[in-house]
Design a protein around this motif. Sequence first.
Motif, PDB file in Angstrom:
ATOM      1  N   ALA A 148      36.857  43.542  65.970  1.00 47.90           N
ATOM      2  CA  ALA A 148      36.060  44.153  64.900  1.00 47.90           C
ATOM      3  C   ALA A 148      35.000  43.136  64.505  1.00 47.90           C
ATOM      4  N   GLY A 149      33.756  43.617  64.307  1.00 51.70           N
ATOM      5  CA  GLY A 149      32.668  42.692  64.015  1.00 51.70           C
ATOM      6  C   GLY A 149      31.765  43.183  62.905  1.00 51.70           C
ATOM      7  N   THR A 150      30.558  42.652  62.908  1.00 47.19           N
ATOM      8  CA  THR A 150      29.617  42.974  61.830  1.00 47.19           C
ATOM      9  C   THR A 150      29.240  44.449  61.813  1.00 47.19           C
ATOM     10  N   SER A 151      29.300  45.097  62.970  1.00 47.32           N
ATOM     11  CA  SER A 151      29.007  46.534  62.987  1.00 47.32           C
ATOM     12  C   SER A 151      30.073  47.331  62.241  1.00 47.32           C
ATOM     13  N   ASP A 152      31.236  46.726  62.032  1.00 48.91           N
ATOM     14  CA  ASP A 152      32.306  47.376  61.260  1.00 48.91           C
ATOM     15  C   ASP A 152      32.331  46.908  59.813  1.00 48.91           C
ATOM     16  N   GLY A 153      31.391  46.043  59.446  1.00 47.79           N
ATOM     17  CA  GLY A 153      31.339  45.528  58.077  1.00 47.79           C
ATOM     18  C   GLY A 153      31.999  44.182  57.900  1.00 47.79           C
ATOM     19  N   VAL A 154      32.449  43.558  58.968  1.00 46.26           N
ATOM     20  CA  VAL A 154      33.137  42.265  58.888  1.00 46.26           C
ATOM     21  C   VAL A 154      32.126  41.172  58.606  1.00 46.26           C
ATOM     22  N   ARG A 155      32.488  40.245  57.695  1.00 46.61           N
ATOM     23  CA  ARG A 155      31.637  39.115  57.364  1.00 46.61           C
ATOM     24  C   ARG A 155      32.466  37.831  57.369  1.00 46.61           C
ATOM     25  N   VAL A 156      31.765  36.716  57.566  1.00 47.65           N
ATOM     26  CA  VAL A 156      32.435  35.417  57.574  1.00 47.65           C
ATOM     27  C   VAL A 156      33.101  35.170  56.221  1.00 47.65           C
ATOM     28  N   GLY A 157      34.325  34.652  56.245  1.00 46.46           N
ATOM     29  CA  GLY A 157      35.063  34.336  55.023  1.00 46.46           C
ATOM     30  C   GLY A 157      36.069  35.391  54.616  1.00 46.46           C
ATOM     31  N   MET A 158      35.993  36.593  55.194  1.00 52.96           N
ATOM     32  CA  MET A 158      36.921  37.659  54.804  1.00 52.96           C
ATOM     33  C   MET A 158      38.335  37.360  55.304  1.00 52.96           C
ATOM     34  N   PRO A 159      39.347  37.627  54.483  1.00 52.11           N
ATOM     35  CA  PRO A 159      40.731  37.407  54.909  1.00 52.11           C
ATOM     36  C   PRO A 159      41.194  38.480  55.890  1.00 52.11           C
ATOM     37  N   VAL A 160      42.106  38.076  56.751  1.00 56.74           N
ATOM     38  CA  VAL A 160      42.687  38.971  57.755  1.00 56.74           C
ATOM     39  C   VAL A 160      44.195  38.955  57.575  1.00 56.74           C
ATOM     40  N   ARG A 161      44.785  40.142  57.573  1.00 57.47           N
ATOM     41  CA  ARG A 161      46.232  40.245  57.398  1.00 57.47           C
ATOM     42  C   ARG A 161      46.788  41.355  58.269  1.00 57.47           C
ATOM     43  N   SER A 162      48.078  41.319  58.455  1.00 55.46           N
ATOM     44  CA  SER A 162      48.809  42.357  59.182  1.00 55.46           C
ATOM     45  C   SER A 162      49.924  42.866  58.280  1.00 55.46           C
ATOM     46  N   PRO A 163      50.671  43.874  58.703  1.00 53.80           N
ATOM     47  CA  PRO A 163      51.786  44.336  57.874  1.00 53.80           C
ATOM     48  C   PRO A 163      52.832  43.258  57.617  1.00 53.80           C
ATOM     49  N   ASP A 164      52.878  42.222  58.485  1.00 61.93           N
ATOM     50  CA  ASP A 164      53.876  41.169  58.308  1.00 61.93           C
ATOM     51  C   ASP A 164      53.425  40.094  57.331  1.00 61.93           C
ATOM     52  N   GLY A 165      52.116  39.879  57.218  1.00 59.24           N
ATOM     53  CA  GLY A 165      51.658  38.838  56.318  1.00 59.24           C
ATOM     54  C   GLY A 165      50.244  38.416  56.622  1.00 59.24           C
ATOM     55  N   LEU A 166      49.838  37.285  56.035  1.00 63.73           N
ATOM     56  CA  LEU A 166      48.491  36.770  56.174  1.00 63.73           C
ATOM     57  C   LEU A 166      48.301  36.169  57.569  1.00 63.73           C
ATOM     58  N   VAL A 167      47.200  36.568  58.235  1.00 67.29           N
ATOM     59  CA  VAL A 167      46.875  36.045  59.566  1.00 67.29           C
ATOM     60  C   VAL A 167      45.919  34.874  59.450  1.00 67.29           C
ATOM     61  N   GLY A 168      44.876  34.991  58.627  1.00 67.90           N
ATOM     62  CA  GLY A 168      43.899  33.921  58.470  1.00 67.90           C
ATOM     63  C   GLY A 168      42.635  34.450  57.825  1.00 67.90           C
ATOM     64  N   ARG A 169      41.501  33.865  58.226  1.00 65.57           N
ATOM     65  CA  ARG A 169      40.210  34.300  57.680  1.00 65.57           C
ATOM     66  C   ARG A 169      39.152  34.244  58.766  1.00 65.57           C
TER      67      ARG A 169
END
Length: 292
Positions: A148-169
């Motif tokens: 997923a990238g900027t065409s999907d609205g993703v920007r630098v600094g946004m947090p990333v998570r899954s149903p199990d927990g925090l993945v990163g940023r």
Amino acid sequence: MATARPGWSRRAQYGLFFSFLAVIAGIVVGLILLALSLVAPTTFEGVRGAALDVTGPIAGALHEVTATTEGLFTGAGNYWDAANQNAELKRERRAMLQRMVEAKAIFQENQQLKNTLQLRERERTTVAVGRIVGSSFNSARRFAILSAGTSDGVRVGMPVRSPDGLVGRIIDAGALASRVLLVSDRANIVPARLLRSGIPVIAQGRGDGTIDVRPLEVGRNPFKRGDIIITSGTGGLYPPLVPIARVVKLEDDGALAMPLADPSTTSFAIVEAMFEPAAVASENARPAAETR
């Protein structure tokens, strides 16, 4: 003019002669037995019984040999059939185990996708959903690639998570894919707290797939094996109450924890908006103002 060899002619003559004698002897014996059966039936019965006694063991031995031979051939055939059936069953078992593994993998991926979609429905700040297509394990830096990238609205600094927990940023974003700095990387420091007691702690990656957690209060170790570490929301980047890791080992002034969201087993993840963008912007602007 060619002539037949004398030795060969003599042997042929002897053979014909003895064959003729055998036929004559057989006829004579047959006539004698026929006459004996008509003239003296009782004597003929005795002769026939004696002949049966003589030929019985021979016939029995021949029958045993025949039965044994048939048994050997039958046993060999049965063994061959059993071996073929056993090999076929082994092939079917391997094929069935492979189908079971594939079905389990598909089920797990569908379950992860279902959980991710449910998580997206619950979270109002979800920006995009992507598949984790790769992650690093053999280097000190820990990254993952998200589809997923900027065409999907993703920007630098946004947090990333899954149903199990925090993945990163997100640290790099292209039009179609992004690079995620995992929570296990040394450069990733996450303000957190202990779920059991609410004590604030700091979670920092160790670069080896684990996380180092330290309390803010020096001289006190509040951790126990199995404790869950969650985000606190401090700093404005990560939203609060997101699971980060589980404590697996106690140390003198802290603990060692394992991330709950493992990129190697996580298929899908969501990108969320920053929890407090204004706080993050002011925090990033502070070093620039201090250098003036």
